[in-house]
Design an enzyme around this catalytic site. Sequence first.
Site, short mmCIF file in Angstrom:
data_model
loop_
_atom_site.label_atom_id
_atom_site.label_comp_id
_atom_site.label_asym_id
_atom_site.label_seq_id
_atom_site.Cartn_x
_atom_site.Cartn_y
_atom_site.Cartn_z
N CYS A 1 -67.07 -5.05 35.28
CA CYS A 1 -66.51 -4.10 36.25
C CYS A 1 -67.63 -3.29 36.91
O CYS A 1 -68.44 -3.84 37.66
CB CYS A 1 -65.48 -3.22 35.55
SG CYS A 1 -64.65 -1.99 36.58
N ASP B 1 -57.02 -10.67 40.22
CA ASP B 1 -57.99 -9.57 40.26
C ASP B 1 -58.16 -9.12 41.70
O ASP B 1 -58.89 -9.74 42.48
CB ASP B 1 -59.33 -10.04 39.69
CG ASP B 1 -60.34 -8.90 39.55
OD1 ASP B 1 -60.06 -7.78 40.03
OD2 ASP B 1 -61.41 -9.13 38.96
N HIS C 1 -57.79 -8.24 36.07
CA HIS C 1 -59.00 -7.43 35.96
C HIS C 1 -59.05 -6.75 34.60
O HIS C 1 -58.07 -6.15 34.15
CB HIS C 1 -59.02 -6.38 37.07
CG HIS C 1 -60.30 -5.63 37.18
ND1 HIS C 1 -61.34 -6.05 37.99
CD2 HIS C 1 -60.73 -4.49 36.59
CE1 HIS C 1 -62.34 -5.19 37.90
NE2 HIS C 1 -62.00 -4.24 37.04
#
Length: 262
Positions: free
Chosen positions: A149, A196, A228
């Site tokens: 991330c 995502d 995600h």
Amino acid sequence: MSIPAASHLAIPPGDHCLSGNLHTGDTRGKVEIIEEAPTYITSPRPGKGNGNILFYYPDVHGFYNNAMLLMDAFADAGYTVFGIDYFRDDPIWKHRKDKDDTTTDPDFDHAAWRDKHASFARATVPKWTRAIAETYGKGTTKYCCVGYCFGAPYVLDSLTAEGFITAGAFAHPGALTDEQFHSLAKPLLLSCAENDHAFPAEKWQKAQRILQEAGKKYQIQFFQGVSHGFAVRCNLDDPYERYVKEQSYRGIVEWFNFWLSQ
């Protein structure tokens, strides 16, 4: 060759990064301050080390159990692991509306929080990795890096021609630009989720075209049915989510094992 102006291939972190599950288990690392950044250090089991160092760039939750357990897992694969807390005890979860909520407090300035910590990370990660290499590395030590991330851009920044890190990987990234892919000079593994919105199919496919057309060394993992955060914050009680998380981890370890053995 001229490089086009930068455009975003992965959007910056947002409230979607607050979803996911917390994992339980005992961690074994220690925290020290290196270049003004809290640093989680975890080592291989006795006699199991490969002599190499892995740099870990965490997601927006910083140092929480999931991340430390994952760093311990990379240590179990033979690497001495150094993780950086570029949030300096100000992770995103401290700004939730309440402890069980997956949205931030309405008064929280997410952009200001992100910009503050990204600025610190951009300035600190290069000197942090170099300081660790100079202090803990040996003549035979090789280096790799993984980011999740928020940490993904610093993987790409670490893999330029001027850098000393051999290979990198990221999962469910945020805040990437096409320019970073054009500048890539070292092998990169991309671990991607089907669902995502921060790095949807059209974006990772564009990244792949950049890498392919420039003859970069890369590998893409693409996992159906996950979202995600799948590589760090999955539901371990769901057999498929656990399988995907473990496959992402194993693929990254094998990627590093290969390139650092060359």
